[in-house]
Design an enzyme around this catalytic site. Structure first.
Site, PDB file in Angstrom:
ATOM      1  N   ASP A   6       0.789  -1.212   0.034  1.00 58.22           N
ATOM      2  CA  ASP A   6       0.149   0.038   0.072  1.00 58.22           C
ATOM      3  C   ASP A   6       0.769   1.432  -0.012  1.00 58.22           C
ATOM      4  OD1 ASP A   6       0.961   0.340   2.523  1.00 58.22           O
ATOM      5  OD2 ASP A   6      -0.893  -0.029   3.448  1.00 58.22           O
ATOM      6  N   CYS A  61      -6.543 -28.591  10.386  1.00 59.87           N
ATOM      7  CA  CYS A  61      -7.772 -29.709  10.600  1.00 59.87           C
ATOM      8  C   CYS A  61      -7.306 -31.012   9.905  1.00 59.87           C
ATOM      9  CB  CYS A  61      -8.789 -28.993   9.401  1.00 59.87           C
ATOM     10  SG  CYS A  61      -9.623 -27.522  10.188  1.00 59.87           S
ATOM     11  N   ASP A  88      -8.235  -7.534   0.323  1.00 58.14           N
ATOM     12  CA  ASP A  88      -7.139  -7.741   1.483  1.00 58.14           C
ATOM     13  C   ASP A  88      -7.578  -7.504   2.498  1.00 58.14           C
ATOM     14  OD1 ASP A  88      -6.671  -4.746   0.948  1.00 58.14           O
ATOM     15  OD2 ASP A  88      -5.589  -5.082   2.981  1.00 58.14           O
ATOM     16  N   CYS A  90      -6.654 -27.846   5.614  1.00 56.53           N
ATOM     17  CA  CYS A  90      -5.494 -27.126   6.205  1.00 56.53           C
ATOM     18  C   CYS A  90      -4.562 -27.813   7.139  1.00 56.53           C
ATOM     19  CB  CYS A  90      -5.926 -25.770   7.055  1.00 56.53           C
ATOM     20  SG  CYS A  90      -6.458 -26.042   8.569  1.00 56.53           S
ATOM     21  N   CYS A 124     -12.144 -29.211   6.043  1.00 55.96           N
ATOM     22  CA  CYS A 124     -11.026 -28.457   5.690  1.00 55.96           C
ATOM     23  C   CYS A 124      -9.700 -29.315   5.631  1.00 55.96           C
ATOM     24  CB  CYS A 124     -10.812 -27.433   6.894  1.00 55.96           C
ATOM     25  SG  CYS A 124      -9.584 -26.251   6.441  1.00 55.96           S
ATOM     26  N   HIS A 167      -5.299 -22.088   9.494  1.00 54.65           N
ATOM     27  CA  HIS A 167      -6.761 -22.438   9.092  1.00 54.65           C
ATOM     28  C   HIS A 167      -7.507 -21.261   8.401  1.00 54.65           C
ATOM     29  CE1 HIS A 167     -10.866 -23.885   9.340  1.00 54.65           C
ATOM     30  NE2 HIS A 167     -11.079 -22.825   9.707  1.00 54.65           N
TER      31      HIS A 167
HETATM   32 ZN   LIG Z   1      -8.705 -25.810   8.730  1.00 50.85          ZN
END
Ligand SMILES: [Zn+2]
Length: 393
Positions: free
Chosen positions: A98, A321, A278, A318, A316, A348
């Site tokens: 930015d 998870c 963002d 990730c 999920c 996550h």
């Molecule tokens: Zn997750």
């Protein structure tokens, strides 16, 4: 008007037939970015708590760095000495900075007797570093020079962002000044492989926004952003304005909505024609013990998780998870003040935002974005929160 900076290209692959959503690709010197996309925020050259490899593991292909913070510490020359922000942070993909204006103004700006921030003058504005009180000066030219040394792929012009409740004449003046500053930013030399985006202002006055979008659209910017949202205006007004304005921004350039980013916001605004987002929300909420999932918000400290052996989200993939860390374990870590839980929740949340956008891209390609957004919103309403918005999808 297509992007002009070296190594950049922008292609719209398809448009959703029933909304303004579009599936596109932004080519940068650090790789292609599939749009629509969400950019994790790395304020001080770090997405808080994670290494850049971990950020990349969430699927992110572009991150945002804050010029204000990097300018004050360690300084743009220090970053340049280490080969620029990509090399310094070991981030291999695309990066955007930015202008520094928003934070310089809000964190270090001068206040008058009524504690109102003093409007920048024509040349730029003085502010005090929030770190040591040192006087600094920011102008459109300095913003380009500092971002040039930091070395991200995409720079943002310095703009004037009035508070969300400002009267029309204040907003009009900010729009005019942002246009003058746009020209000054464009005429300041920058590295050839850096793109520069212009910022459309106009608060919630859709006519001012559209006129400003046309004016900046006639300038050789590589992309166009909508700035000055989520600065205190009612959310319904913000959505109505973005819905009216976003799709009018030049279709041949990427459209970036700055600083707006609940999952509900993303789903609505992709449908309005926005390509890039963002927000600190997924990373900040993680540090406050909140996981965002496709079934809504999980407040990990709540006692209902104390005996729950299931992961945050069984669907999920990730690192948190998929490894099977239970809600009970995460809650224990949170109550015990262990930093691991903040890292796991951050991983996550960023993964979830990445998946939400990947789902949006697939739905646009399949020609039915509205159904995807509607289904995703309705699932999220089951979370532990009453703050799920009534997104206009
Ligand atoms: Zn997750």
């Amino acid at each position: 008007m297509k992007p002009r900076a070296e190594g950049f290209a922008f292609h719209v692959l398809c448009n959703d037939p029933r909304t303004h959503a579009r599936r596109s690709v932004l080519r940068t010197p650090h790789g292609d970015v599939d749009l629509p996309t969400f950019m994790p925020v790395g304020t001080q050259g770090s997405v808080k708590g994670l290494s850049m490899d971990e950020v990349a593991s969430t699927g992110a292909k572009i991150v945002l760095g804050n010029t204000y913070h990097l300018w004050l510490r360690p300084g743009e020359d220090a970053v340049a000495r280490h080969g620029g922000l990509h090399r310094f942070t070991k981030w291999p993909h695309a990066m955007l900075t930015d202008s520094g204006g928003f934070q310089a103004f809000s964190l270090g700006g001068h206040r008058d007797g009524r504690d109102k921030l003093v409007t920048p003058n024509e040349d730029g504005f003085r502010f005090k570093s929030h770190l040591d009180g040192a006087e600094k000066f920011l102008s459109p030219e300095i913003a380009v020079e500092v971002q040039g040394k930091i070395g991200a792929d995409i720079q943002m012009q310095l703009d004037v962002c009035p508070p969300g409740d400002s009267p029309r004449e204040v907003v009009e003046a900010a729009v005019k000044q942002t246009s003058r500053w746009a020209k000054r930013a464009l005429s300041t030399p920058r590295p050839p492989k850096q793109a520069l985006f212009g910022i459309v202002q106009g608060a919630c006055f859709a006519d001012l926004r559209k006129a400003h979008a046309d004016e900046l659209g006639a300038m050789p910017f590589d992309g166009l952003a909508l700035g000055g949202f989520s600065v205190g205006e009612p959310k319904e007004k913000m959505f109505a304005t973005i819905e009216e304005v976003a799709h009018t921004l030049d279709p041949e350039r990427p459209r970036y909505l700055m600083g707006v980013g609940t999952p509900e916001d993303l789903l609505a605004c992709v449908g309005f024609g926005v390509d890039m987002f963002d927000c600190v929300l997924p990373t900040r909420n993680a540090r406050n013990g909140q996981a965002l999932t496709r079934n809504g918000k999980v407040i990990i400290k709540n006692s209902k998780h104390a005996r729950d052996d299931s992961p945050l989200d069984p669907e999920c993939a990730c690192a948190c998870c998929a490894r099977g860390y239970s809600r009970a374990y995460l809650r224990h870590l949170y109550i015990a003040g262990e930093m691991l839980v903040l890292r796991l929740l951050t991983l996550h949340n960023l993964h979830f935002f990445g998946e939400l956008m990947a789902g949006a891209r697939a739905a646009i390609e399949a020609g039915d974005y509205a159904s995807y957004a509607k289904a995703a919103l309705s699932r999220m309403r089951g979370g532990e929160s009453d703050t799920v918005g009534t997104a206009l999808v």
